[in-house]
Design an enzyme around this catalytic site. Structure first.
Site, short mmCIF file in Angstrom:
data_model
loop_
_atom_site.label_atom_id
_atom_site.label_comp_id
_atom_site.label_asym_id
_atom_site.label_seq_id
_atom_site.Cartn_x
_atom_site.Cartn_y
_atom_site.Cartn_z
N GLY A 255 -30.12 1.03 16.68
CA GLY A 255 -28.93 1.87 16.60
C GLY A 255 -29.19 3.35 16.77
O GLY A 255 -28.25 4.16 16.77
N GLN A 256 -30.47 3.74 16.88
CA GLN A 256 -30.78 5.15 17.06
C GLN A 256 -30.07 5.66 18.31
O GLN A 256 -29.91 4.92 19.28
CB GLN A 256 -32.29 5.38 17.20
CG GLN A 256 -33.08 5.18 15.93
CD GLN A 256 -33.45 3.71 15.69
OE1 GLN A 256 -32.96 2.82 16.37
NE2 GLN A 256 -34.30 3.47 14.72
N GLU A 257 -29.72 6.95 18.29
CA GLU A 257 -28.91 7.51 19.37
C GLU A 257 -29.51 7.20 20.76
O GLU A 257 -28.79 6.79 21.67
CB GLU A 257 -28.75 9.01 19.17
CG GLU A 257 -27.44 9.49 19.75
CD GLU A 257 -27.19 10.95 19.41
OE1 GLU A 257 -27.85 11.49 18.50
OE2 GLU A 257 -26.32 11.53 20.09
#
Ligand code: G3D
Length: 203
Positions: free
Chosen positions: A80-82
């Site tokens: 889910g990291q950018e």
């Protein structure tokens, strides 16, 4: 006769496989001591679960499968990291369902989560695909309630379109809401005639 025999073969020796993406911001609780592990432990009789010390937050891709009767769900738990969010849409065309995990204890990042959700649901490649929104970490006393979260996401409602969508309270830590969510997803992917399953031989 051939059709009849081939139908019988498929019924006896093949199962329907559906691909379900698990998306959400990092730290929402997608993987670990958490959603994917809870799901595998609950639905796979012989799965003993991983030692917590061996599991790390989702960086990249975690894969897991469960069988519910003759239906197989294959989970793709994407980071889910950018910088990883830009990879999500590479998986949309092949997916049959999406589980979107929200951290109900993180009010500060709720609008960031909403933006990622909005981008995801407006993607054409996901049109008609059922979406289960998991309001996770509901075991924490001070967490946001389901109505709070629905209000924060309210301007996404008219973008959801013609698809099944459910918001489910959940604690991946205690398991609350996990069975209900998965059973709902199974029902939705099976009835969605627009994305037929892959047929896989039972081995
Ligand atoms: P991610 O895969 O979405 O990045 P993780 O998130 O599964 O790694 O979980 C991130 C943190 O949230 C972990 O805490 C995990 O234990 C916690 N968590 C996940 N689900 C729940 C839940 O339902 N309730 C509570 N209370 N905590 C949860 P740490 O501290 O290990 O980083």
């Amino acid at each position: 006769m051939y059709t009849l025999l081939s139908g019988l073969y498929k019924y006896m020796f093949q199962r329907d496989e559906y691909c379900v993406l698990i998306l959400g911001l990092d730290n929402a609780g997608k993987t670990v001591k958490t959603f994917l592990e809870q799901t595998k432990t609950r639905f796979n009789k012989n799965y003993k679960g991983m030692s917590l010390s061996k599991i790390t937050t989702t960086v990249g891709l975690n894969i897991g499968t469960i069988d519910v009767g003759k239906t197989r769900l294959m989970f793709w738990d994407l980071g889910g990291q950018e910088e990883l969010q830009s990879l999500w849409d590479k998986y949309y065309a092949e997916s049959h369902g999406v589980i979107y995990v929200i951290d109900s204890t993180d009010e500060e990042r709720l609008s960031e989560s909403k933006r990622a959700f909005e981008k995801m649901i407006t993607s054409e490649a996901l049109e008609g695909v059922p979406i289960l929104v998991l309001a996770n970490k509901q075991d924490v006393e001070t967490c946001l309630s389901i109505p709070d979260i629905k209000t924060a996401f309210s301007d996404c409602i008219n973008k959801i379109g013609k698809r099944d969508c459910l918001t489910q309270a959940c604690s991946a830590l205690t398991g609350k809401g996990v069975n209900e969510g998965i059973e709902w997803m199974v029902k939705c992917v099976v009835r969605n005639i627009h994305r037929p399953p892959r047929k896989k031989d039972i081995t």
